[in-house]
Design a protein around this motif. Structure first.
Motif, PDB file in Angstrom:
ATOM      1  N   LEU A  33       0.824  -1.218   0.000  1.00 43.53           N
ATOM      2  CA  LEU A  33       0.000   0.000   0.000  1.00 43.53           C
ATOM      3  C   LEU A  33       0.853   1.262   0.000  1.00 43.53           C
ATOM      4  CD1 LEU A  33      -2.755  -1.112   2.528  1.00 43.53           C
ATOM      5  CD2 LEU A  33      -3.070  -0.652   0.093  1.00 43.53           C
ATOM      6  N   LEU A  34       2.046   1.199   0.588  1.00 44.73           N
ATOM      7  CA  LEU A  34       2.918   2.377   0.594  1.00 44.73           C
ATOM      8  C   LEU A  34       3.515   2.668  -0.776  1.00 44.73           C
ATOM      9  CD1 LEU A  34       4.813   2.124   3.987  1.00 44.73           C
ATOM     10  CD2 LEU A  34       3.359   3.988   3.219  1.00 44.73           C
ATOM     11  N   THR A  35       3.448   1.705  -1.696  1.00 47.46           N
ATOM     12  CA  THR A  35       3.947   1.955  -3.053  1.00 47.46           C
ATOM     13  C   THR A  35       2.873   2.542  -3.963  1.00 47.46           C
ATOM     14  OG1 THR A  35       3.397  -0.299  -3.764  1.00 47.46           O
ATOM     15  CG2 THR A  35       5.598   0.067  -2.843  1.00 47.46           C
ATOM     16  N   VAL A  36       1.622   2.658  -3.493  1.00 49.29           N
ATOM     17  CA  VAL A  36       0.556   3.243  -4.306  1.00 49.29           C
ATOM     18  C   VAL A  36       0.791   4.745  -4.376  1.00 49.29           C
ATOM     19  CG1 VAL A  36      -1.924   3.621  -4.514  1.00 49.29           C
ATOM     20  CG2 VAL A  36      -1.063   1.444  -3.635  1.00 49.29           C
ATOM     21  N   PRO A  37       1.031   5.313  -5.561  1.00 47.76           N
ATOM     22  CA  PRO A  37       1.322   6.756  -5.653  1.00 47.76           C
ATOM     23  C   PRO A  37       0.155   7.602  -5.143  1.00 47.76           C
ATOM     24  CG  PRO A  37       1.857   5.618  -7.711  1.00 47.76           C
ATOM     25  CD  PRO A  37       1.073   4.648  -6.872  1.00 47.76           C
ATOM     26  N   HIS A  38       0.467   8.448  -4.173  1.00 43.58           N
ATOM     27  CA  HIS A  38      -0.503   9.390  -3.605  1.00 43.58           C
ATOM     28  C   HIS A  38      -1.687   8.643  -2.991  1.00 43.58           C
ATOM     29  CE1 HIS A  38       0.846  11.544  -7.548  1.00 43.58           C
ATOM     30  NE2 HIS A  38       1.849  11.387  -6.717  1.00 43.58           N
ATOM     31  N   GLY A  39      -1.446   7.406  -2.554  1.00 44.40           N
ATOM     32  CA  GLY A  39      -2.513   6.592  -2.000  1.00 44.40           C
ATOM     33  C   GLY A  39      -2.886   7.003  -0.590  1.00 44.40           C
ATOM     34  N   ALA A  40      -3.881   6.269  -0.037  1.00 45.08           N
ATOM     35  CA  ALA A  40      -4.391   6.597   1.296  1.00 45.08           C
ATOM     36  C   ALA A  40      -3.318   6.428   2.363  1.00 45.08           C
ATOM     37  CB  ALA A  40      -5.605   5.717   1.612  1.00 45.08           C
ATOM     38  N   LEU A  41      -2.514   5.372   2.250  1.00 43.23           N
ATOM     39  CA  LEU A  41      -1.505   5.134   3.275  1.00 43.23           C
ATOM     40  C   LEU A  41      -0.382   6.167   3.189  1.00 43.23           C
ATOM     41  CD1 LEU A  41      -1.202   3.131   5.557  1.00 43.23           C
ATOM     42  CD2 LEU A  41       0.321   1.778   4.117  1.00 43.23           C
ATOM     43  N   GLN A  42       0.012   6.545   1.977  1.00 49.34           N
ATOM     44  CA  GLN A  42       1.015   7.617   1.848  1.00 49.34           C
ATOM     45  C   GLN A  42       0.495   8.920   2.442  1.00 49.34           C
ATOM     46  OE1 GLN A  42       2.484   8.209  -2.108  1.00 49.34           O
ATOM     47  NE2 GLN A  42       3.582   6.259  -2.197  1.00 49.34           N
ATOM     48  N   TRP A  43      -0.772   9.227   2.169  1.00 48.10           N
ATOM     49  CA  TRP A  43      -1.340  10.470   2.725  1.00 48.10           C
ATOM     50  C   TRP A  43      -1.370  10.411   4.243  1.00 48.10           C
ATOM     51  CZ3 TRP A  43      -6.520  10.516   4.886  1.00 48.10           C
ATOM     52  CH2 TRP A  43      -6.888  11.772   5.369  1.00 48.10           C
ATOM     53  N   MET A  44      -1.813   9.264   4.811  1.00 44.65           N
ATOM     54  CA  MET A  44      -1.918   9.158   6.262  1.00 44.65           C
ATOM     55  C   MET A  44      -0.536   9.203   6.910  1.00 44.65           C
ATOM     56  SD  MET A  44      -3.709   6.144   8.521  1.00 44.65           S
ATOM     57  CE  MET A  44      -2.343   5.015   8.292  1.00 44.65           C
ATOM     58  N   TRP A  45       0.466   8.624   6.240  1.00 42.34           N
ATOM     59  CA  TRP A  45       1.801   8.524   6.838  1.00 42.34           C
ATOM     60  C   TRP A  45       2.601   9.812   6.691  1.00 42.34           C
ATOM     61  CZ3 TRP A  45       3.867   2.986   7.124  1.00 42.34           C
ATOM     62  CH2 TRP A  45       4.912   2.894   8.040  1.00 42.34           C
ATOM     63  N   PHE A  46       2.490  10.465   5.519  1.00 41.69           N
ATOM     64  CA  PHE A  46       3.358  11.618   5.236  1.00 41.69           C
ATOM     65  C   PHE A  46       2.611  12.942   5.120  1.00 41.69           C
ATOM     66  CE2 PHE A  46       5.160   7.910   2.826  1.00 41.69           C
ATOM     67  CZ  PHE A  46       6.106   7.587   3.776  1.00 41.69           C
ATOM     68  N   GLY A  47       1.293  12.936   5.092  1.00 37.75           N
ATOM     69  CA  GLY A  47       0.540  14.177   4.907  1.00 37.75           C
ATOM     70  C   GLY A  47       0.732  15.141   6.063  1.00 37.75           C
ATOM     71  N   THR A  48       0.719  16.426   5.753  1.00 41.01           N
ATOM     72  CA  THR A  48       0.897  17.471   6.778  1.00 41.01           C
ATOM     73  C   THR A  48      -0.408  18.171   7.131  1.00 41.01           C
ATOM     74  OG1 THR A  48       1.454  19.059   5.031  1.00 41.01           O
ATOM     75  CG2 THR A  48       3.278  17.884   6.073  1.00 41.01           C
ATOM     76  N   ASP A  49      -1.501  17.800   6.503  1.00 42.73           N
ATOM     77  CA  ASP A  49      -2.779  18.445   6.784  1.00 42.73           C
ATOM     78  C   ASP A  49      -3.372  17.875   8.068  1.00 42.73           C
ATOM     79  OD1 ASP A  49      -4.993  16.220   5.683  1.00 42.73           O
ATOM     80  OD2 ASP A  49      -3.024  16.149   4.714  1.00 42.73           O
ATOM     81  N   PRO A  50      -4.355  18.571   8.667  1.00 43.04           N
ATOM     82  CA  PRO A  50      -4.951  18.101   9.927  1.00 43.04           C
ATOM     83  C   PRO A  50      -5.584  16.724   9.828  1.00 43.04           C
ATOM     84  CG  PRO A  50      -5.515  20.398   9.519  1.00 43.04           C
ATOM     85  CD  PRO A  50      -4.845  19.895   8.287  1.00 43.04           C
ATOM     86  N   GLY A  51      -6.191  16.391   8.689  1.00 38.07           N
ATOM     87  CA  GLY A  51      -6.807  15.076   8.552  1.00 38.07           C
ATOM     88  C   GLY A  51      -5.794  13.958   8.701  1.00 38.07           C
TER      89      GLY A  51
END
Length: 546
Positions: A208-226
């Motif tokens: 899942l971490l290899t999915v480009p711009h996927g949910a897991l990448q967003w949750m792991w590396f995203g800087t937004d409040p969500g």
């Protein structure tokens, strides 16, 4: 605005590229961790170390084939070579599919104990102790499909295939934590050991971490409040609440409290946790709202500044349009005066001059003393003076085009003034005369044009020199003629007043002095930058300052 949008798109693309890079690094780490667990299981089977193949001491163990499939699938996630990755994933899927066929068809292909024997559960009639469960094999088939699909851009289907084994792996882990033997009972087609569940979860997260711009990448590396809120809730949901549930189960099994008390304690802790998470989410939402209001205020301020700039720019454009229309009208009037009025007056002057010569001839022949010829000559002189005045007016009306090159402006003015002076004035430009402000160039052009017009009217000069000298601090215009000179005191004519007022408005000076042996020197000096004060220095006492 378009440049800003392009800049924002560039920044977002850079952020997403960084997500992919970091996601790839984390993916390799998780796959290697799963491979390490699988390697320990393989070692445990070869050395017959029970704690490595069945850490909890339960009847369900991690099978040798399961460990091998985890190793090959982990290698498929780590490798960057597409063909090697596809081959490893295909091999894993093929082995898992054959085991499913064995379960469904009730046959044995010899895959169960092809390499090692199950020393924990020796083979018995109708029992296959070395065979993984159907659910385990389906999970590996699903993961193998995700490994193949995600690099080919099938992100959505690949994500679904990767989430399926992650969910089943979590069920198996929690079942072992709470000792739910019904889920992992021995020889069941649905049995799944705890290490198997851990490896499936790790491999699923790695995919899942290899999915480009996927949910897991967003949750792991995203800087937004969500993304921040998800990073806060996920450990609580996966570790804190299950740990509390485990404490409740252990307390009840030890007889510390009954079911009702255990349920009350569990709900209390869960309620406190939910309130804590909700409070954190509410504080985050409040911070976002405050930042939003601040951004709205800043946007409103920027909008007001933009409106003010647009309003100011509109005023400047309207002023320029008015000035342009005025200049065009002045040019039109000058052309009309030159093409129509002057030509007619000039023709009338020629006729009067001819009549004057005829009248003088007649007077000489007949002895008439009425001096009609002299009168006609006087009228011709007046017409010639009118033509000169009209040419001066045309010169003053004619506008000078905008130029960045001040030397070109001087040449244009000298060329046009030659028609009223009767000769070409000499022009020079020395020093720092480049890079002048457009307003200052326009003032210099007007000053030189006014000075040459005054010379054409009054000086009766045969030679004129226009000199422009620039320094770091000031700009000096000097116009020298060899005419009749100026009377003392200096008269306050409109031309002289205009030159004085232009200098005064720019914090400068306008002075006149005698030129030896004859004529006048006009010196007009102003600061180079608007608002500066001119360093006047010693001025001649006989000069007249603006």
């Amino acid at each position: 605005m378009a440049a800003r949008r392009r800049s924002l798109r560039t920044i977002r693309a850079a952020v997403l590229d960084e997500w992919e890079r970091r996601g790839r690094t984390r993916s390799v780490g998780l796959a290697c961790l799963a491979g390490l667990i699988a390697l320990l299981v393989v070692v445990g089977w070869f050395l017959e170390v029970e704690v490595l193949v069945s850490p909890g001491g339960h009847s369900t163990s991690t099978k040798f084939v399961t460990a091998v499939m985890s190793l090959t699938l982990g290698a498929a996630v780590v490798t960057l070579a597409g063909r090697v990755r596809d081959a490893l994933a295909a091999a894993t899927a093929l082995v898992a599919f054959l085991i499913v066929v064995e379960w469904v068809a009730g046959v044995s292909l010899g895959l169960d104990q092809a390499v090692v024997d199950d020393f924990l559960n020796p083979a018995a009639a109708g029992v296959h102790p070395g065979r993984p469960s159907i659910l385990t094999c389906l999970c590996f088939v699903s993961l193998a499909g995700a490994v193949v699909l995600v690099p080919r851009g099938r992100d959505r289907l690949g994500s679904v295939l990767a989430w399926f084994p992650a969910a089943l792996g979590l069920v198996a882990i929690f079942a072992h934590v709470y000792d739910a033997r019904e889920i992992y009972r021995a020889a069941s087609t649905t049995a799944m050991a705890a290490p198997t569940g851990v490896m499936l979860v790790l491999l699923s997260l790695a995919v899942l971490l290899t999915v480009p711009h996927g949910a897991l990448q967003w949750m792991w590396f995203g800087t937004d409040p969500g993304a921040g809120l998800l990073r806060l809730i996920t450990p609580i949901a996966l570790f804190a609440i299950p740990f509390i549930g485990w404490l409740r189960v252990q307390g009840q099994s030890e007889g510390l409290f009954d079911t009702e008390v255990g349920s009350a304690l569990l709900m209390t802790v869960v309620a406190v946790g939910v309130i804590g998470v909700t409070y954190r989410a509410a504080r985050t939402a409040q911070r976002i709202d405050v930042e939003r209001e601040k951004l709205v205020d800043e946007l409103h301020q920027v909008n007001q500044e933009l409106e003010e700039r647009v309003r100011s720019r509109s005023v400047q454009i309207n002023r320029q349009r008015t000035r342009l229309a005025l200049l065009e009208e002045r040019d039109r009037i000058a052309r009309d005066l030159h093409d129509r009025v002057i030509q007619r007056i000039f023709a009338a002057g020629l006729q009067v001059a001819a009549l004057g010569r005829t009248a003088r001839k007649i007077e000489q022949e007949h002895g008439d003393d009425r001096q009609l010829g002299e009168s006609l000559n006087s009228v011709a002189r007046e017409l010639d003076m009118a033509i000169r005045e009209l040419r001066n007016s045309i010169f003053e009306l004619t506008s000078i085009g905008d130029h960045d090159d001040i030397e070109q402006v001087l040449i244009d003015i000298a060329t046009r003034s030659s028609r009223i002076l009767g000769f070409m004035p000499a022009v020079t430009a020395d020093g720092l005369v480049d890079g002048l402000a457009p307003d200052l160039v326009a003032q210099v052009a007007s000053v030189i044009q006014e000075a040459l017009s005054n010379i054409a009217r009054h000086a009766r000069a045969s030679h004129v020199t226009v000199s422009l000298v620039g320094t770091d601090h000031d700009l000096t215009v000097e116009v020298t003629d060899d005419g009749v000179g100026l009377p003392d005191p200096l008269p306050r004519s409109s031309g002289i007043s205009n030159l004085m007022n232009r200098a005064r408005n720019l914090n400068g000076t306008a002075t006149w002095s005698a030129n030896e042996p004859r004529g006048t020197v006009m010196t007009w000096r102003v600061p180079r930058r608007p608002g500066d004060t001119l360093d006047r220095g010693p001025e001649p006492l006989l000069d007249t300052e603006a």
